[in-house]
Design a protein around this motif. Structure first.
Motif, PDB file in Angstrom:
ATOM      1  N   ASN A  52      -2.275   4.997  -7.327  1.00  0.00           N
ATOM      2  CA  ASN A  52      -3.737   5.424  -7.594  1.00  0.00           C
ATOM      3  C   ASN A  52      -3.960   6.288  -6.315  1.00  0.00           C
ATOM      4  OD1 ASN A  52      -3.939   4.500 -10.087  1.00  0.00           O
ATOM      5  ND2 ASN A  52      -5.430   2.911  -9.476  1.00  0.00           N
ATOM      6  N   GLN A  53      -3.347   6.009  -4.999  1.00  0.00           N
ATOM      7  CA  GLN A  53      -3.686   6.807  -3.810  1.00  0.00           C
ATOM      8  C   GLN A  53      -3.143   8.191  -3.948  1.00  0.00           C
ATOM      9  OE1 GLN A  53      -1.545   3.834  -1.456  1.00  0.00           O
ATOM     10  NE2 GLN A  53      -3.220   3.720  -0.222  1.00  0.00           N
ATOM     11  N   GLY A  54      -2.001   8.480  -4.753  1.00  0.00           N
ATOM     12  CA  GLY A  54      -1.757   9.702  -4.971  1.00  0.00           C
ATOM     13  C   GLY A  54      -2.466  10.322  -6.024  1.00  0.00           C
ATOM     14  N   ILE A  55      -3.034   9.649  -6.829  1.00  0.00           N
ATOM     15  CA  ILE A  55      -3.821  10.431  -7.905  1.00  0.00           C
ATOM     16  C   ILE A  55      -5.226  11.008  -7.103  1.00  0.00           C
ATOM     17  CG2 ILE A  55      -5.305  10.098  -9.890  1.00  0.00           C
ATOM     18  CD1 ILE A  55      -3.164   7.968 -10.903  1.00  0.00           C
ATOM     19  N   PHE A  56      -5.688  10.004  -6.209  1.00  0.00           N
ATOM     20  CA  PHE A  56      -6.816  10.271  -5.593  1.00  0.00           C
ATOM     21  C   PHE A  56      -6.677  11.291  -4.564  1.00  0.00           C
ATOM     22  CE2 PHE A  56     -10.223   9.478  -2.208  1.00  0.00           C
ATOM     23  CZ  PHE A  56     -11.155   9.738  -2.937  1.00  0.00           C
ATOM     24  N   ALA A  57      -5.462  11.398  -3.926  1.00  0.00           N
ATOM     25  CA  ALA A  57      -4.970  12.503  -2.919  1.00  0.00           C
ATOM     26  C   ALA A  57      -4.974  13.745  -3.728  1.00  0.00           C
ATOM     27  CB  ALA A  57      -3.776  12.340  -2.414  1.00  0.00           C
ATOM     28  N   GLY A  58      -4.571  13.903  -4.826  1.00  0.00           N
ATOM     29  CA  GLY A  58      -4.557  15.090  -5.658  1.00  0.00           C
ATOM     30  C   GLY A  58      -5.839  15.652  -5.880  1.00  0.00           C
ATOM     31  N   PHE A  59      -6.864  14.642  -6.442  1.00  0.00           N
ATOM     32  CA  PHE A  59      -8.172  14.633  -6.563  1.00  0.00           C
ATOM     33  C   PHE A  59      -8.871  15.445  -5.349  1.00  0.00           C
ATOM     34  CE2 PHE A  59     -12.695  13.235  -6.919  1.00  0.00           C
ATOM     35  CZ  PHE A  59     -13.121  14.009  -7.725  1.00  0.00           C
ATOM     36  N   LYS A  74      -0.759  22.133 -13.180  1.00  0.00           N
ATOM     37  CA  LYS A  74      -1.490  22.342 -11.986  1.00  0.00           C
ATOM     38  C   LYS A  74      -1.961  21.275 -11.239  1.00  0.00           C
ATOM     39  CE  LYS A  74      -5.235  25.305  -9.669  1.00  0.00           C
ATOM     40  NZ  LYS A  74      -6.361  26.303  -9.941  1.00  0.00           N
ATOM     41  N   ALA A  75      -2.357  20.200 -12.154  1.00  0.00           N
ATOM     42  CA  ALA A  75      -2.981  18.887 -11.520  1.00  0.00           C
ATOM     43  C   ALA A  75      -1.929  18.113 -10.809  1.00  0.00           C
ATOM     44  CB  ALA A  75      -3.579  18.218 -12.649  1.00  0.00           C
ATOM     45  N   VAL A  76      -0.815  18.159 -11.511  1.00  0.00           N
ATOM     46  CA  VAL A  76       0.437  17.166 -11.004  1.00  0.00           C
ATOM     47  C   VAL A  76       0.905  17.757  -9.752  1.00  0.00           C
ATOM     48  CG1 VAL A  76       0.946  16.139 -13.631  1.00  0.00           C
ATOM     49  CG2 VAL A  76       2.111  18.089 -12.722  1.00  0.00           C
TER      50      VAL A  76
END
Length: 370
Positions: A177-184, A338-340
């Motif tokens: 989830n850290q990676g997902i939040f970093a992407g956000f 683009k999101a990934v």
């Protein structure tokens, strides 16, 4: 916390598992042994025929790896099973394999042939493909929007826009989830240094107590815990703010597409029928989840009905009304790629998606569109 540290993302076992740590709304008291009890036994890779006849039992058994415990999130699968849609499509039986404790690596289960289909997520599958080279493909997506959000409370310090994150204390679950939040953050021109990031617990208790300003949550889940505390939840959805990932994606091996195409089309047909029923009847979906498929989870009908109703907004969109459930338009696929990429994963749409099976199903059954 530095951006570099925040962006470290392990291969996701289950995005939901890391988010909730094995504790979903309505199942809080049922953690531990009950999570293991909810898992169906899987006999391994399903032996299925590539026959296109779809007669009784023509495709044999099929196994589907769920991304979580057996709750309302799989209402469409429950309808498809209970109403006989899988059998009518040509399957002898279906094994809906619960993700007990969220410890199952869904994409790995598909890649190794332990299950025929896995309900995963685009970033998870993309990372598996790029890390291992295994040719997996997404052939449809139940959720047209990922349910991730930053949950805050109106009576405390509400976070209504990405800019509102600045200077706030935000709780994020360790791991993927850290990676997902970093992407956000990257998608919104922010950095970890703009806020104080702390480790999140399994439930938003610290947020409710006012010790945190924001909490990474699911739109269809944790906000109801805030409501139960007589407070007003405020949600900042990732999908509508720069990270338009989808969720509960149907992931299969390319080999399965190549050798058992008719079987997968039959599966998608049953799924479409099941999810159309689930969308039309949240109350019945909740009943199936509480009294039949998730009866060991100590769920409640009122709570599951609320989640089912909220879930419909993620399943149904203008695009699905036009093209049919599970479809991903070319534009949405491009946005996902683009999101990934914002999560540090480089992959092409051709490597990740194959919507041709779904297109064929709807061409053969246009009555199911809308």
């Amino acid at each position: 916390m530095s951006d570099e540290h925040l962006s470290v993302a392990l291969r996701p076992l289950s995005r939901r598992a890391l988010l909730r740590g094995g504790l979903g709304l309505g199942a809080l008291a049922a953690a531990g042994p009950l999570l293991a009890a909810c898992s169906s036994s899987s006999s391994g890779s399903a032996a299925v025929s590539s026959s296109s006849t779809g007669g009784a039992g023509a495709f044999g058994d099929i196994s589907v790896q769920l991304s979580w415990i057996k709750n309302i999130e799989f209402a469409g699968e429950f309808f498809a099973d209970s109403k006989g849609y899988y059998k009518a499509a040509g399957f002898s039986s279906v094994d809906l394999v619960a993700n007990n404790g969220g410890t199952t690596d869904i994409d790995q289960a598909v890649a190794t042939g332990k299950v025929t289909v896995g309900l995963s997520a685009p970033d998870s599958t993309a990372r598996h493909i790029t890390d291992s080279g295994t040719p997996l493909k997404i052939i449809g997506s139940t959720y047209q929007k990922n349910p991730f959000c930053i949950l805050s409370i109106a009576e405390h310090k509400p976070i209504r826009t990405p800019a509102d994150l600045k200077g706030k204390t935000i709780a994020i679950q360790p791991g993927p989830n850290q990676g997902i939040f970093a992407g956000f953050l990257k998608a919104n021109g922010l950095s970890a240094g703009d806020m104080k990031i702390v480790s999140a617990g399994f439930t938003p208790d610290e947020l409710i107590a006012g010790h945190q300003d924001g909490y990474m949550a699911y739109l269809t889940n944790e906000p109801f815990l805030v409501e139960a505390a007589k407070l007003t939840p405020v949600t900042l959805g990732f999908a509508d703010n720069g990270l338009p990932l989808t969720a509960e994606t149907f992931t299969v091996l390319q080999k399965t597409i190549d050798t058992k195409r008719d079987m997968l089309k039959a599966f998608l047909l049953a799924e479409i029928k099941g999810w159309k029923d689930a969308v039309a009847s949240p109350a019945e979906a909740a009943r199936l989840a509480v009294t039949v498929y998730g009866k060991d989870q100590k769920l409640t009908v009122p709570e599951q009905t609320k989640e089912a109703t909220a879930q419909n907004a993620l399943v149904v969109s203008a695009d699905t009304k036009k093209n049919g459930l599970f479809t991903l338009t070319g534009d949405l696929q491009a946005k996902i790629i683009k999101a990934v990429a914002a999560e540090g994963i480089t992959i092409t749409g051709g490597q990740l998606f194959d919507m041709s099976l779904l297109a064929e199903v709807y061409k053969e059954h246009p009555e199911l569109i809308g």
